[in-house]
Design a protein around this motif. Sequence first.
Motif, PDB file in Angstrom:
ATOM      1  N   ILE A  22       0.913  -1.238   0.033  1.00 31.26           N
ATOM      2  CA  ILE A  22      -0.170  -0.096  -0.099  1.00 31.26           C
ATOM      3  C   ILE A  22       0.757   1.203  -0.160  1.00 31.26           C
ATOM      4  N   VAL A  23       1.845   1.208   0.621  1.00 33.16           N
ATOM      5  CA  VAL A  23       2.803   2.451   0.699  1.00 33.16           C
ATOM      6  C   VAL A  23       3.453   2.605  -0.505  1.00 33.16           C
ATOM      7  N   ASP A  24       4.195   1.466  -1.165  1.00 31.93           N
ATOM      8  CA  ASP A  24       4.949   1.603  -2.330  1.00 31.93           C
ATOM      9  C   ASP A  24       3.645   2.196  -3.354  1.00 31.93           C
TER      10      ASP A  24
ATOM     11  N   THR B 192      -5.362   0.143   6.804  1.00 30.22           N
ATOM     12  CA  THR B 192      -4.021   0.609   6.577  1.00 30.22           C
ATOM     13  C   THR B 192      -3.958   1.957   6.373  1.00 30.22           C
ATOM     14  N   ILE B 193      -4.949   2.621   5.540  1.00 29.64           N
ATOM     15  CA  ILE B 193      -4.852   3.966   5.307  1.00 29.64           C
ATOM     16  C   ILE B 193      -5.195   4.766   6.560  1.00 29.64           C
TER      17      ILE B 193
ATOM     18  N   VAL C  43       0.801   9.293   5.735  1.00 33.33           N
ATOM     19  CA  VAL C  43      -0.065   9.913   4.918  1.00 33.33           C
ATOM     20  C   VAL C  43      -0.936  10.813   5.313  1.00 33.33           C
ATOM     21  N   TYR C  44      -1.341  11.645   4.724  1.00 34.43           N
ATOM     22  CA  TYR C  44      -2.357  12.671   4.787  1.00 34.43           C
ATOM     23  C   TYR C  44      -3.462  12.771   3.824  1.00 34.43           C
TER      24      TYR C  44
ATOM     25  N   SER D 264     -12.190  11.378  -0.379  1.00 35.65           N
ATOM     26  CA  SER D 264     -10.892  11.509   0.130  1.00 35.65           C
ATOM     27  C   SER D 264      -9.871  11.088  -0.669  1.00 35.65           C
ATOM     28  N   ARG D 265      -8.966  11.800  -0.579  1.00 33.77           N
ATOM     29  CA  ARG D 265      -7.467  11.415  -1.328  1.00 33.77           C
ATOM     30  C   ARG D 265      -6.406  11.470  -0.583  1.00 33.77           C
ATOM     31  N   TYR D 266      -5.567  10.731  -0.770  1.00 33.67           N
ATOM     32  CA  TYR D 266      -4.192  10.493   0.210  1.00 33.67           C
ATOM     33  C   TYR D 266      -2.951  10.574  -0.568  1.00 33.67           C
TER      34      TYR D 266
END
Length: 149
Positions: free
Chosen positions: A30-32, A66-67, A76-77, A86-88
């Motif tokens: 997810i982070v990648d 996870t988000i 993340v924000y 909502s976007r990250y």
Amino acid sequence: MPNLTITEMNNLKEELKKKGYKLTPQRRAIVDTIIENEGKHLTVEEIYDEVKKDCPEIGLATVYRTILLLEELQIVYKLDLNDGCSRYEMVHKDEIHRHHHLICTKCGSVIEVEGDLLENLEVKIEKQYNFKIKDHSVKFFGICQNCGE
């Protein structure tokens, strides 16, 4: 998919560990994905669609959880670009404040503004209102050069 640097990965592991979590393969994917799509301001559903390509077993609920965790850890924000979603995006340690966004009201494109343009204004507001500003989020709405007008 991009790989986090060893330092970034260790920092991420450390942040998760402090809160009692591990950096699972799903969390790393997810982070990648967020890093790979830097500047695209993905929704959770879009992140899920991308992660699913490499981790077909992952569920949407796992991505949501996870988000939320990454947001709580300030990795993340969440962005609200006034489109109902909502976007990250990743928090960059070298940024004192979030960067600003230009949003085209015609095509919906989003342009990131580099640099903090409000430092002097913040100092003035802090003095005038005796208020310590920790962060700000600025959105400008208009027409991009591709749409012209």
